[in-house]
Design a protein around this motif. Structure first.
Motif, PDB file in Angstrom:
ATOM      1  N   VAL A   1      -0.398   3.267   7.132  1.00  0.00           N
ATOM      2  CA  VAL A   1      -1.380   3.238   6.047  1.00  0.00           C
ATOM      3  C   VAL A   1      -2.634   2.541   6.552  1.00  0.00           C
ATOM      4  CG1 VAL A   1      -1.930   2.425   3.736  1.00  0.00           C
ATOM      5  CG2 VAL A   1       0.379   3.236   4.241  1.00  0.00           C
ATOM      6  N   ASN A   2      -3.758   3.215   6.440  1.00  0.00           N
ATOM      7  CA  ASN A   2      -5.055   2.658   6.815  1.00  0.00           C
ATOM      8  C   ASN A   2      -5.844   2.310   5.557  1.00  0.00           C
ATOM      9  OD1 ASN A   2      -4.543   3.200   9.582  1.00  0.00           O
ATOM     10  ND2 ASN A   2      -5.292   5.288   9.352  1.00  0.00           N
TER      11      ASN A   2
ATOM     12  N   CYS B   1      -4.192   7.029   3.749  1.00  0.00           N
ATOM     13  CA  CYS B   1      -5.309   6.103   3.617  1.00  0.00           C
ATOM     14  C   CYS B   1      -5.422   5.662   2.154  1.00  0.00           C
ATOM     15  CB  CYS B   1      -6.582   6.812   4.055  1.00  0.00           C
ATOM     16  SG  CYS B   1      -8.074   5.853   3.918  1.00  0.00           S
ATOM     17  N   ILE B   2      -5.730   4.392   1.958  1.00  0.00           N
ATOM     18  CA  ILE B   2      -5.996   3.867   0.619  1.00  0.00           C
ATOM     19  C   ILE B   2      -7.457   3.447   0.538  1.00  0.00           C
ATOM     20  CG2 ILE B   2      -5.508   1.988  -1.005  1.00  0.00           C
ATOM     21  CD1 ILE B   2      -2.656   1.964   0.068  1.00  0.00           C
ATOM     22  N   CYS B   3      -8.116   3.836  -0.541  1.00  0.00           N
ATOM     23  CA  CYS B   3      -9.490   3.414  -0.804  1.00  0.00           C
ATOM     24  C   CYS B   3      -9.488   2.458  -1.998  1.00  0.00           C
ATOM     25  CB  CYS B   3     -10.391   4.613  -1.099  1.00  0.00           C
ATOM     26  SG  CYS B   3     -10.799   5.596   0.347  1.00  0.00           S
TER      27      CYS B   3
ATOM     28  N   GLY C   1      -1.106  -3.600  -2.583  1.00  0.00           N
ATOM     29  CA  GLY C   1       0.203  -3.803  -1.988  1.00  0.00           C
ATOM     30  C   GLY C   1       1.235  -2.808  -2.493  1.00  0.00           C
ATOM     31  N   TYR C   2       1.257  -2.559  -3.787  1.00  0.00           N
ATOM     32  CA  TYR C   2       2.195  -1.586  -4.349  1.00  0.00           C
ATOM     33  C   TYR C   2       1.903  -0.181  -3.827  1.00  0.00           C
ATOM     34  CZ  TYR C   2       4.473  -4.762  -7.641  1.00  0.00           C
ATOM     35  OH  TYR C   2       5.219  -5.774  -8.201  1.00  0.00           O
ATOM     36  N   ALA C   3       0.622   0.144  -3.672  1.00  0.00           N
ATOM     37  CA  ALA C   3       0.264   1.462  -3.141  1.00  0.00           C
ATOM     38  C   ALA C   3       0.727   1.613  -1.689  1.00  0.00           C
ATOM     39  CB  ALA C   3      -1.248   1.674  -3.240  1.00  0.00           C
ATOM     40  N   VAL C   4       0.568   0.553  -0.906  1.00  0.00           N
ATOM     41  CA  VAL C   4       1.034   0.575   0.479  1.00  0.00           C
ATOM     42  C   VAL C   4       2.545   0.789   0.519  1.00  0.00           C
ATOM     43  CG1 VAL C   4       1.364  -0.807   2.571  1.00  0.00           C
ATOM     44  CG2 VAL C   4      -0.852  -0.831   1.398  1.00  0.00           C
ATOM     45  N   ARG C   5       3.266   0.023  -0.294  1.00  0.00           N
ATOM     46  CA  ARG C   5       4.725   0.141  -0.298  1.00  0.00           C
ATOM     47  C   ARG C   5       5.163   1.550  -0.688  1.00  0.00           C
ATOM     48  NH1 ARG C   5       8.650  -3.848  -3.753  1.00  0.00           N
ATOM     49  NH2 ARG C   5       7.891  -2.563  -5.489  1.00  0.00           N
ATOM     50  N   PHE C   6       4.509   2.139  -1.672  1.00  0.00           N
ATOM     51  CA  PHE C   6       4.845   3.512  -2.064  1.00  0.00           C
ATOM     52  C   PHE C   6       4.640   4.482  -0.906  1.00  0.00           C
ATOM     53  CE2 PHE C   6       2.940   7.585  -3.406  1.00  0.00           C
ATOM     54  CZ  PHE C   6       4.094   8.202  -3.861  1.00  0.00           C
ATOM     55  N   LEU C   7       3.478   4.392  -0.250  1.00  0.00           N
ATOM     56  CA  LEU C   7       3.172   5.344   0.808  1.00  0.00           C
ATOM     57  C   LEU C   7       4.074   5.183   2.027  1.00  0.00           C
ATOM     58  CD1 LEU C   7      -0.724   5.422   0.631  1.00  0.00           C
ATOM     59  CD2 LEU C   7       0.865   7.268   0.019  1.00  0.00           C
TER      60      LEU C   7
END
Length: 270
Positions: A150-151, A193-195, A233-239
């Motif tokens: 994840v970037n 990627c997360i924005c 953090g939750y988005a990272v864990r999901f991805l």
């Protein structure tokens, strides 16, 4: 009846979180991702330029019964990136996940920005992801037969509002993410990627922020709430989880709907 992905596939895995420290007990994007992955049973290598900040994250994880180690890493140096990946494999025999979370801001226009500052922002915000991924991917292939990266980019890459060098670097992160996803899908590695929008994190509030500024930031979102490092953090864990097994090369916007609104220029999205 259970589906094939009811198990998130995080327990027993190994993750590197770059930029995983934060000032004091503050919750930045990297620290939140490290804590949440550890809660799911992932063993975490927390890295930061300042090892003491990473060590505080590790203390938080261990206080909850999780497993983590701290490593100092200047991710602009290839030798440090190689050593960080080696440390993860040496500790637990594998590497499954990488959260590329290192980043700095800038405010100058093309006219105002000094060339050396432009190069520095591009180095920290883009080249660090290149270098860490360059060494993490072979380790993932060898030890785990795949993995997830994840970037962290910014909504500035999607809706420019000045901050020219920062915006340019974060747009490059999206391009890097998509190219890596194409290159390494055959290896079983997903890259997303997360924005983030204007999150309330130590990187932002360490400079000082009034209640009025926070209210303005909240109003910029259609939800009328302010985001925090936990949201990222939750988005990272999901991805990184098996629930995202069919997602790669994508940009997940986590901004409460800020990009649905008019121009907002109050602070960096990261």
């Amino acid at each position: 009846m259970k589906g094939p992905d009811d198990d998130p596939g995080l327990e027993g895995k190994v993750a590197i979180i770059s930029g995983g420290g934060a000032v004091g007990d503050g919750i930045g994007n990297g620290r939140a991702a490290a804590v949440l992955l550890a809660r799911a049973g992932t063993r975490v290598v927390v890295s930061d330029l300042d090892k003491k900040l990473a060590e505080r994250t590790v203390e938080m994880i261990k206080a909850e019964g999780g497993t983590a180690v701290a490593e100092a890493c200047d991710a602009t140096r290839e030798a440090d990136c190689r050593r960080l990946v080696d440390a993860a494999v040496d500790h637990w025999g594998r590497l499954d996940f990488l959260d590329n979370n290192v980043g700095i801001g800038s405010r100058g226009s093309v006219v105002d920005e000094k060339p050396e500052e432009y190069r520095r922002v591009m180095q920290v915000n883009v080249e660090t992801m290149f270098l860490l991924s360059k060494h993490a991917i072979p380790a993932m292939i060898k030890t785990a037969k795949g993995g997830a990266i994840v970037n962290i980019s910014s909504i500035s890459a999607l809706r420019p509002r000045g901050l020219t060098t920062y915006t340019t670097s974060k747009a490059a992160v999206i391009g890097l993410t998509r190219a890596m996803a194409v290159d390494h899908g055959k290896d079983g590695i997903r890259v997303n990627c997360i924005c983030p929008g204007p999150m309330y994190t130590p990187m932002v509030y360490a400079r000082g922020m009034s209640d009025g500024a926070r209210t303005q930031r909240a109003r910029a979102s259609v939800l009328k709430v302010e985001g925090t490092g936990w949201d990222i953090g939750y988005a990272v864990r999901f991805l990184m989880s098996a629930h995202a097994r069919y997602i790669t090369g994508q940009v997940l916007v986590v901004d409460g709907g800020v990009t649905l609104q008019g121009p907002e220029r109050d602070s960096e999205g990261h």
